[in-house]
Structure formats: C-alpha cells, structure tokens
Write a protein that holds these residues in place. Structure first.
Motif, PDB file in Angstrom:
ATOM      1  N   ALA A  59       6.111 106.978  70.350  1.00 26.42           N
ATOM      2  CA  ALA A  59       4.720 107.423  70.273  1.00 26.42           C
ATOM      3  C   ALA A  59       3.777 106.301  70.677  1.00 26.42           C
ATOM      4  CB  ALA A  59       4.401 107.911  68.858  1.00 26.42           C
ATOM      5  N   ALA A  60       4.113 105.074  70.258  1.00 24.75           N
ATOM      6  CA  ALA A  60       3.285 103.926  70.628  1.00 24.75           C
ATOM      7  C   ALA A  60       3.327 103.690  72.131  1.00 24.75           C
ATOM      8  CB  ALA A  60       3.765 102.682  69.883  1.00 24.75           C
ATOM      9  N   ALA A  61       4.490 103.889  72.735  1.00 26.08           N
ATOM     10  CA  ALA A  61       4.616 103.717  74.189  1.00 26.08           C
ATOM     11  C   ALA A  61       3.726 104.707  74.931  1.00 26.08           C
ATOM     12  CB  ALA A  61       6.073 103.889  74.610  1.00 26.08           C
ATOM     13  N   VAL A  62       3.704 105.943  74.457  1.00 21.84           N
ATOM     14  CA  VAL A  62       2.848 106.964  75.074  1.00 21.84           C
ATOM     15  C   VAL A  62       1.376 106.623  74.873  1.00 21.84           C
ATOM     16  CG1 VAL A  62       2.151 109.392  74.966  1.00 21.84           C
ATOM     17  CG2 VAL A  62       4.584 108.783  74.880  1.00 21.84           C
ATOM     18  N   LEU A  63       1.038 106.153  73.670  1.00 24.62           N
ATOM     19  CA  LEU A  63      -0.349 105.795  73.383  1.00 24.62           C
ATOM     20  C   LEU A  63      -0.820 104.649  74.276  1.00 24.62           C
ATOM     21  CD1 LEU A  63      -2.889 106.094  71.647  1.00 24.62           C
ATOM     22  CD2 LEU A  63      -1.858 104.500  70.009  1.00 24.62           C
ATOM     23  N   VAL A  64       0.011 103.617  74.404  1.00 25.24           N
ATOM     24  CA  VAL A  64      -0.358 102.481  75.255  1.00 25.24           C
ATOM     25  C   VAL A  64      -0.455 102.918  76.715  1.00 25.24           C
ATOM     26  CG1 VAL A  64       0.386 100.231  76.103  1.00 25.24           C
ATOM     27  CG2 VAL A  64       0.593 100.771  73.675  1.00 25.24           C
ATOM     28  N   ALA A  65       0.437 103.818  77.152  1.00 25.95           N
ATOM     29  CA  ALA A  65       0.377 104.334  78.521  1.00 25.95           C
ATOM     30  C   ALA A  65      -0.923 105.096  78.751  1.00 25.95           C
ATOM     31  CB  ALA A  65       1.581 105.235  78.793  1.00 25.95           C
ATOM     32  N   THR A  66      -1.383 105.802  77.720  1.00 26.13           N
ATOM     33  CA  THR A  66      -2.635 106.550  77.823  1.00 26.13           C
ATOM     34  C   THR A  66      -3.811 105.613  78.055  1.00 26.13           C
ATOM     35  OG1 THR A  66      -1.756 108.234  76.320  1.00 26.13           O
ATOM     36  CG2 THR A  66      -4.151 108.180  76.632  1.00 26.13           C
ATOM     37  N   VAL A  67      -3.771 104.444  77.409  1.00 28.79           N
ATOM     38  CA  VAL A  67      -4.843 103.453  77.569  1.00 28.79           C
ATOM     39  C   VAL A  67      -4.679 102.680  78.876  1.00 28.79           C
ATOM     40  CG1 VAL A  67      -5.886 101.378  76.583  1.00 28.79           C
ATOM     41  CG2 VAL A  67      -5.115 103.223  75.073  1.00 28.79           C
ATOM     42  N   ALA A  68      -3.439 102.356  79.210  1.00 31.12           N
ATOM     43  CA  ALA A  68      -3.186 101.529  80.397  1.00 31.12           C
ATOM     44  C   ALA A  68      -3.475 102.267  81.687  1.00 31.12           C
ATOM     45  CB  ALA A  68      -1.733 101.047  80.390  1.00 31.12           C
ATOM     46  N   TYR A  69      -3.261 103.572  81.700  1.00 30.32           N
ATOM     47  CA  TYR A  69      -3.419 104.335  82.950  1.00 30.32           C
ATOM     48  C   TYR A  69      -4.829 104.233  83.513  1.00 30.32           C
ATOM     49  CZ  TYR A  69      -2.481 107.976  86.401  1.00 30.32           C
ATOM     50  OH  TYR A  69      -2.313 108.669  87.588  1.00 30.32           O
ATOM     51  N   PRO A  70      -5.877 104.571  82.743  1.00 30.12           N
ATOM     52  CA  PRO A  70      -7.228 104.475  83.316  1.00 30.12           C
ATOM     53  C   PRO A  70      -7.637 103.057  83.671  1.00 30.12           C
ATOM     54  CG  PRO A  70      -7.339 104.996  80.972  1.00 30.12           C
ATOM     55  CD  PRO A  70      -5.906 105.148  81.390  1.00 30.12           C
ATOM     56  N   PHE A  71      -7.148 102.060  82.905  1.00 24.38           N
ATOM     57  CA  PHE A  71      -7.458 100.678  83.261  1.00 24.38           C
ATOM     58  C   PHE A  71      -6.770 100.301  84.564  1.00 24.38           C
ATOM     59  CE2 PHE A  71      -6.298  96.159  83.298  1.00 24.38           C
ATOM     60  CZ  PHE A  71      -7.569  95.607  83.300  1.00 24.38           C
ATOM     61  N   GLY A  72      -5.493 100.699  84.704  1.00 26.65           N
ATOM     62  CA  GLY A  72      -4.774 100.416  85.939  1.00 26.65           C
ATOM     63  C   GLY A  72      -5.425 101.071  87.137  1.00 26.65           C
ATOM     64  N   TRP A  73      -5.863 102.326  86.958  1.00 29.88           N
ATOM     65  CA  TRP A  73      -6.531 103.015  88.053  1.00 29.88           C
ATOM     66  C   TRP A  73      -7.823 102.302  88.426  1.00 29.88           C
ATOM     67  CZ3 TRP A  73      -6.465 105.752  92.172  1.00 29.88           C
ATOM     68  CH2 TRP A  73      -7.653 106.264  92.684  1.00 29.88           C
ATOM     69  N   TYR A  74      -8.603 101.921  87.420  1.00 32.51           N
ATOM     70  CA  TYR A  74      -9.867 101.233  87.682  1.00 32.51           C
ATOM     71  C   TYR A  74      -9.614  99.951  88.472  1.00 32.51           C
ATOM     72  CZ  TYR A  74     -14.240  98.728  86.947  1.00 32.51           C
ATOM     73  OH  TYR A  74     -15.416  98.033  87.158  1.00 32.51           O
ATOM     74  N   PHE A  75      -8.650  99.156  88.027  1.00 33.98           N
ATOM     75  CA  PHE A  75      -8.368  97.876  88.679  1.00 33.98           C
ATOM     76  C   PHE A  75      -7.910  98.093  90.121  1.00 33.98           C
ATOM     77  CE2 PHE A  75      -5.639  94.386  89.941  1.00 33.98           C
ATOM     78  CZ  PHE A  75      -6.365  93.272  89.541  1.00 33.98           C
ATOM     79  N   ILE A  76      -6.979  99.012  90.319  1.00 36.89           N
ATOM     80  CA  ILE A  76      -6.461  99.266  91.670  1.00 36.89           C
ATOM     81  C   ILE A  76      -7.548  99.825  92.573  1.00 36.89           C
ATOM     82  CG2 ILE A  76      -4.871 100.721  92.993  1.00 36.89           C
ATOM     83  CD1 ILE A  76      -2.932 100.453  90.581  1.00 36.89           C
ATOM     84  N   HIS A  77      -8.309 100.777  92.046  1.00 34.76           N
ATOM     85  CA  HIS A  77      -9.360 101.404  92.848  1.00 34.76           C
ATOM     86  C   HIS A  77     -10.428 100.399  93.261  1.00 34.76           C
ATOM     87  CE1 HIS A  77     -12.326 105.039  93.259  1.00 34.76           C
ATOM     88  NE2 HIS A  77     -12.001 104.520  94.426  1.00 34.76           N
TER      89      HIS A  77
END
Length: 250
Positions: free
Chosen positions: A41-59
């Motif tokens: 559950a923690a892995a999914v939660l961290v992925a939920t937070v990391a995804y938009p940050f990763g997208w922002y950084f890459i974009h």
C-alpha cells in the motif's frame, strides 16, 4: 470527434491497450507475490505522489528543454514526443505519448521505488498503478484537446490551464491533471492575463535561427512556424481539413 468516438478511439489505441494489459499483468503478479500489505500500500501511495512530480520534471526540463533538438541522435525523438504536439496541438496523430518512450520512463521511475518499499510485490503494484494513472492522464489529455466542452468543473479547470500552456505561454502549467507542483515551483498561472503571450508557444524555441544551426527537426518537419500561430500539418501535406480529420481517425 464526439466524446463517444473519443472513448472508442482511446480504448482501441495500441499504447492504451498495452498500458491496460501491463497493468493487469502487474496486478496479477503483485497478488501472486503478496507478502506485506502495508508495504505494498505504501508503494502505491508513493507512486501516486511520485508520478505527478516525475511528469512535471520531465515535461518542464526535458520536453521543454532545448538540448534534445541539438543532437541528431535525439532530435527525431523530441520531434515525435513533444515538438509536433506543440506545432499542431489539435493533431490527434501525435496526441498520445509514444509507447517506446513513455513505458520505459514510467518503469524506470516507479519500479525501483516500489521495490525499495515492498520488494517485488511493491514493484509490480507501483508499476501497475502507474499504468492506471497513465490511462487517466491520457484520457484527460484527449478531452483537453478535443473540441468538446466537459461538464465537470475539474475537467473544465484542467482543460483551461492546459490550453493556456499550448496557446498562450508554454513556460507554465506543466501539469496535465495535477497542478500541485506548478504551484510549488511557481509555474502555475490561472489566467492568460497573468503571463505575457509567448512568441515560442508553438515552436518551443526551435526558431528558424535555431534550425539553421540544428537542422534535423527542420528537415523532418518541413519548416517551423514563427508568426505566433500553430502549424497545421494537414496544410503542409496538401489536405483539406475534413480529409485531415478523417486521416487522423483512421
């Protein structure tokens, strides 16, 4: 294209089908390897937070960076994954991300995070959730570019912000469905009046002058637009607008 047509096209597009199949496979594996519910559950939660940050950084720093078009080795990729999309924001042929670039990027970001938190079940759970998130992002991205007026306030708001990114000033509003990191880093602008009109909103800084020094994208694109208007690829291809629409949907 109606919303019904969009839904059909979306769920039959090869990249979306791949995301769905990979997501299902990840769910099956995460259940098979299930060990620690809290860690998964923690892995999914961290992925939920990391995804938009990763997208922002890459974009912001990669897709809108000006280094990819300066090398023949990366110019073709940059043209496909972002330049064409900004040159003609309504061209549905380049609306979806390229599978060969999106899938490895998502896997490289989320899989190690999930593994560190929850082992192999955490890794597959994080990647599977990343596939779900990607489908959501891509569907909202389609609505943002489709000539369709969404009914829900959330969709109206993100469409307005994203259209400002494409037609007013590309140096802000880097999110797709989540603009939290735009707020954090000061790149969010709610109204077009909050930022001046950008002269590079459609060419991302790849001007005629840049094309003389770094000609690879120019040769593949047949020139760039520098007059403050989007480049319509169907005009360059000698098609009429109805013909272009038909070809885009085929």
């Amino acid at each position: 294209m109606s919303l019904r047509d969009l839904v059909y096209s979306f769920f039959t597009y090869y990249a979306v089908v791949a995301y769905i199949l990979i997501g299902i496979a990840c769910i099956v594996l995460s259940v098979k390897w299930f060990e620690h519910p809290a860690r998964m559950a923690a892995a999914v939660l961290v992925a939920t937070v990391a995804y938009p940050f990763g997208w922002y950084f890459i974009h912001r720093y990669i897709l809108h960076g000006r280094f990819l078009y300066k090398s023949a080795a990366t110019a073709v990729t940059w043209k496909r994954i972002h330049f064409d999309h900004h040159q003609d924001p309504h061209d549905l042929r380049v609306l979806f991300g390229a599978l060969h670039t999106t899938l490895p990027t998502i896997a490289l970001v989320l899989t190690p995070i999930g593994y560190l938190i929850g082992g192999r079940s955490g890794a597959t759970a994080a990647l599977g959730w990343g596939m779900v998130t990607t489908c959501f992002y891509e569907f909202c991205h389609c609505i943002q570019h489709l000539n369709y007026a969404p009914q829900f306030k959330f969709l109206k708001d993100i469409k307005r912000l994203h259209m400002s990114h494409h037609f007013h000033n590309e140096t802000g509003n880097f999110g797709i469905t989540n603009y939290f990191w735009d707020r954090v880093f000061g790149t969010l602008y709610e109204k077009a009046a909050d930022k001046p009109k950008s002269p590079t909103v459609f060419n991302l800084g790849y001007t005629a002058e840049e094309a003389q020094k770094y000609p690879w994208v120019d040769k593949l694109s047949g020139g760039t637009r520098g007059d403050g208007h989007p480049r319509r690829f169907w005009q360059a291809e000698g098609l009429s607008a109805p013909e272009a629409t038909s070809s885009e949907q085929s």
